[in-house]
Scaffold this active site. Structure first.
Site, short mmCIF file in Angstrom:
data_model
loop_
_atom_site.label_atom_id
_atom_site.label_comp_id
_atom_site.label_asym_id
_atom_site.label_seq_id
_atom_site.Cartn_x
_atom_site.Cartn_y
_atom_site.Cartn_z
N GLU A 175 53.66 52.38 47.08
CA GLU A 175 53.87 53.07 46.44
C GLU A 175 54.19 54.05 46.86
O GLU A 175 53.58 55.20 46.79
CB GLU A 175 52.07 52.98 45.67
CG GLU A 175 51.56 51.98 45.11
CD GLU A 175 50.02 52.37 44.52
OE1 GLU A 175 49.54 53.24 44.93
OE2 GLU A 175 49.35 51.44 43.86
N GLU A 299 50.70 43.61 43.22
CA GLU A 299 48.84 44.50 43.41
C GLU A 299 49.20 44.31 41.79
O GLU A 299 49.26 45.16 40.55
CB GLU A 299 49.17 46.03 43.32
CG GLU A 299 48.55 46.16 45.16
CD GLU A 299 47.84 47.58 45.42
OE1 GLU A 299 47.45 48.30 44.14
OE2 GLU A 299 48.88 48.23 46.39
#
Length: 491
Positions: A175, A299
Site C-alpha cells: 500500500e 487483501e
C-alpha cells in the site's frame, strides 16, 4: 422459488485455477499472531514450537496454499533483524498502525517459516520498502535463501537454521500509495525497480517478485505500473479491495446487526470485485497480452466496525452467514478470472476482519467463512470450465444476481460451487452438463439464517452438511434454500 437453467461445457477449458487463489493473510495486528496463531512454547495450549496445534490442523484441512506476512501496513515499519536470535534479547517496538501496543518480536522470520512448514503452505513475505532500505531487504532475502558463504547465511545458521528456506513470493512494499509511504505511482515504480534489482536468486531459489498495485479503482496506478515494469522485474501486481457494507469508512456497520437492505448492499459491494478485476485486467492486457504478469488480490474481505468493547485498533469482528455468502461470491469471481488472477489472500486468517478462525484462550471457533473455503478447496489446481446461468435477480433497493457459480475439472472429477444470495427465494437449479461423462453427484451445503454465527458457546452452529442433488441423463437438479452455499462433486 425461482427456476434457473444452467449450462456447463467441460470441453471449454478456460484457465488453470492456481491453489494460491485460496490464500490467506496474517499481520501483526490485534490478536492475529499473538494470542491467535502464536501462543509461545511455554503455553498450556497444545502447540508446536509455540504455534497452536488446532490452528495448524484447521489450516491443513482447507489446504491453505499460501500465507502472507508480516503485513499489511505493519510490513513497511517492520525491520526483520529485530525478529531473529534469542527472544529475550529481541528489540521491542510500538505497533503504530494497530492499537499502539508493544511488539516484542517473539514471532519473527524463523517462527513464520516454521508455521508455513507445519501447514504445508508457501510463504509470501511482504518486504519493507516504505521505511526500510535496499540493503535491509536484500539481506533478508540472502538470510532466508542463501545456502552458505555469506555473513547473512552464517547468521541464520547461528540462529538455528542450517539449511536455507525456499521463498517463492516476495512483495516489495505494501500500500505504498497510502500507509506504505504516500507515494505517487511514478515514484513507487522507480523505487520498486531499484529494490527488486538487489533481491537476488540464491542457491536454486527463484523469487516471484510482486509490486504494489492499486487501491480499489485507481486505474491510473495500474496504468503507470504496467508502463514502467516488465516481466523480468515483476511477476505480479497486487490489488486491495474491502467490502464496506455502508460504503462509509467512518461508519462501516455492524458484523451482526443489519437489516435486509444492508445485507443486499453488502453483497452488491462485494460483487464490485468483478468489475474491478475486469477493468484492471483490460489495462494489463494492453501492456502484457501474454499474461506474464499476474494480478494478485492480496487483501480482500468484509470490514465492519469492531465488536463493542474491543480495542478499535485490533479490528476484531464476528462472522455470520452474510460473510459466507461474501466469501463464496469472491471465490467464484477469482475462479472465473483465473487467467489473470493468480493469487488472492483473505484478510485475515485469525481474529482480525473476516477471519477463518476466532480464538479465546484455549477455545477455537471455525467461522462460516472457514467452512466456505473447505467447500471450495477442490477447485485448487483444477481447470476452469465454461459455466453459464440464466439471469435472475434478488433484493429490493440493491438488485443483485441471485446466483453465484463456477465450475472446474480435475482428475476426472467436476466441482461446481454455488451460492444463493437471496434471503427470500429458493433457487431450483437445472444444469445441463456437456462434454463430461458423469454418472453420480453428491453435494454439501452451508446454510442458516443470515445473522447466524459460530461463537465460543456454540462453535458448530453453522457447519456443512450432506445435501441431496439429482443427476439424470447429464442433467443436474438441485434446490438451493435462501442464503446458502453448496459444493457439488460430479463424477
Amino acid at each position: 422459488m425461482k427456476k434457473i437453467s444452467m449450462l456447463i461445457n467441460a470441453r471449454d477449458r478456460i484457465s488453470h485455477i492456481n491453489p494460491e487463489l485460496y490464500g490467506h493473510f496474517s499481520e501483526h495486528l490485534g490478536r492475529c499472531i499473538y494470542n491467535g496463531i502464536y501462543v509461545g512454547e511455554n503455553s498450556t495450549i497444545p502447540n508446536t514450537d509455540g504455534i497452536r496445534n488446532d490452528i495448524i490442523e484447521a489450516f491443513r484441512n482447507i489446504k491453505l496454499p499460501v500465507l502472507r506476512w508480516p503485513g499489511g501496513c505493519f510490513a513497511d515499519e517492520y525491520h526483520w533483524k529485530d525478529g531473529i536470535g534469542e527472544k529475550s534479547k529481541r528489540k521491542k517496538m510500538i505497533n503504530t498502525n494497530w492499537g499502539g501496543v508493544s511488539e516484542d518480536n517473539s514471532f519473527g522470520t524463523h517462527e513464520f517459516m516454521r508455521l508455513c512448514e507445519l501447514v504445508g503452505c508457501e510463504p509470501y513475505i511482504a518486504g519493507n520498502l516504505g521505511s526500510g532500505t535496499i540493503t535491509e531487504l536484500s539481506e533478508w532475502v540472502e538470510y532466508m535463501t542463501l545456502e552458505g558463504g555469506s555473513p547473512m547465511s552464517e547468521l541464520r545458521k547461528q540462529n538455528g537454521r542450517e539449511k536455507p528456506w525456499k521463498l517463492k513470493y516476495l512483495g516489495i512494499g505494501n500500500e505504498n500509495w497510502g500507509c506504505g509511504g504516500n507515494m505517487r505511482p511514478e515514484y513507487y515504480a522507480d523505487e520498486y525497480r531499484r529494490y527488486q534489482s538487489f533481491c537476488k536468486n540464491y542457491s536454486g531459489n527463484e523469487l516471484f517478485k510482486i509490486a504494489c498495485g492499486p487501491n480499489s479503482d485507481d486505474y491510473n496506478w495500474t496504468e503507470t505500473i504496467m508502463k514502467s515494469l516488465n516481466k523480468y522485474q515483476t511477476r505480479g501486481i497486487s490489488l486491495h479491495y474491502y467490502t464496506i457494507p455502508t460504503g462509509d469508512w467512518n461508519k462501516k456497520g455492524s458484523a451482526r446487526e443489519f437489516d435486509n437492505d444492508l445485507y443486499y448492499s453488502t453483497i452488491s459491494k462485494t460483487l464490485y470485485m468483478d468489475e474491478l478485476i475486469t477493468r484492471h485486467t483490460e489495462i494489463m492486457n494492453r501492456y502484457d497480452p501474454n499474461n506474464d504478469i499476474g494480478l494478485i488480490v492480496d487483501e480482500w474481505g468484509c470490514w465492519y466496525d469492531v465488536e463493542e468493547g474491543t480495542n478499535p485498533g485490533f479490528l476484531y469482528q464476528q462472522n455470520t452467514m452474510r460473510d459466507a455468502i461474501v466469501a463464496a461470491c469472491n471465490l467464484n469471481i477469482f475462479n472465473r478470472h483465473s487467467k489473470r488472477v493468480i493469487m488472492a489472500n483473505l484478510a485475515q486468517a485469525v481474529n482480525v476482519l473476516q477471519s477463518l478462525i476466532l480464538t479465546e484462550g484455549e477455545k477455537m471457533v471455525k467461522t462460516p467463512t472457514y467452512h466456505v473455503f473447505g467447500l471450495f478447496k477442490e477447485h485448487q489446481n483444477g481447470e476452469l470450465v465454461y459455466c453459464f446461468s440464466e439471469a435472475a435477480e434478488t433484493g429490493d433497493k440493491d438488485k443483485i444476481p441471485l446466483l453465484s457459480s463456477s465450475a472446474s475439472v480435475k482428475d476426472g472429477v467436476m466441482t461446481l460451487t454455488l451460492a444463493n444470495c437471496s434471503l427470500e427465494d429458493s433457487a431450483h437449479i437445472s444444469c445441463d452438463i456437456r462434454g463430461f461423462e458423469c454418472t453420480e453427484a453428491s453435494a454439501r451445503i452451508l446454510t442458516a439464517e443470515v445473522h447466524t454465527c459460530n461463537d465460543f458457546d456454540a462453535p458448530e452452529r453453522v457447519t456443512p452438511a450432506a445435501y441431496p442433488v439429482k443427476l439424470e441423463n447429464s442433467v443436474l437438479t438441485a434446490e438451493l434454500p435462501p442464503c446458502s452455499v453448496v459444493s457439488v462433486t460430479i463424477k
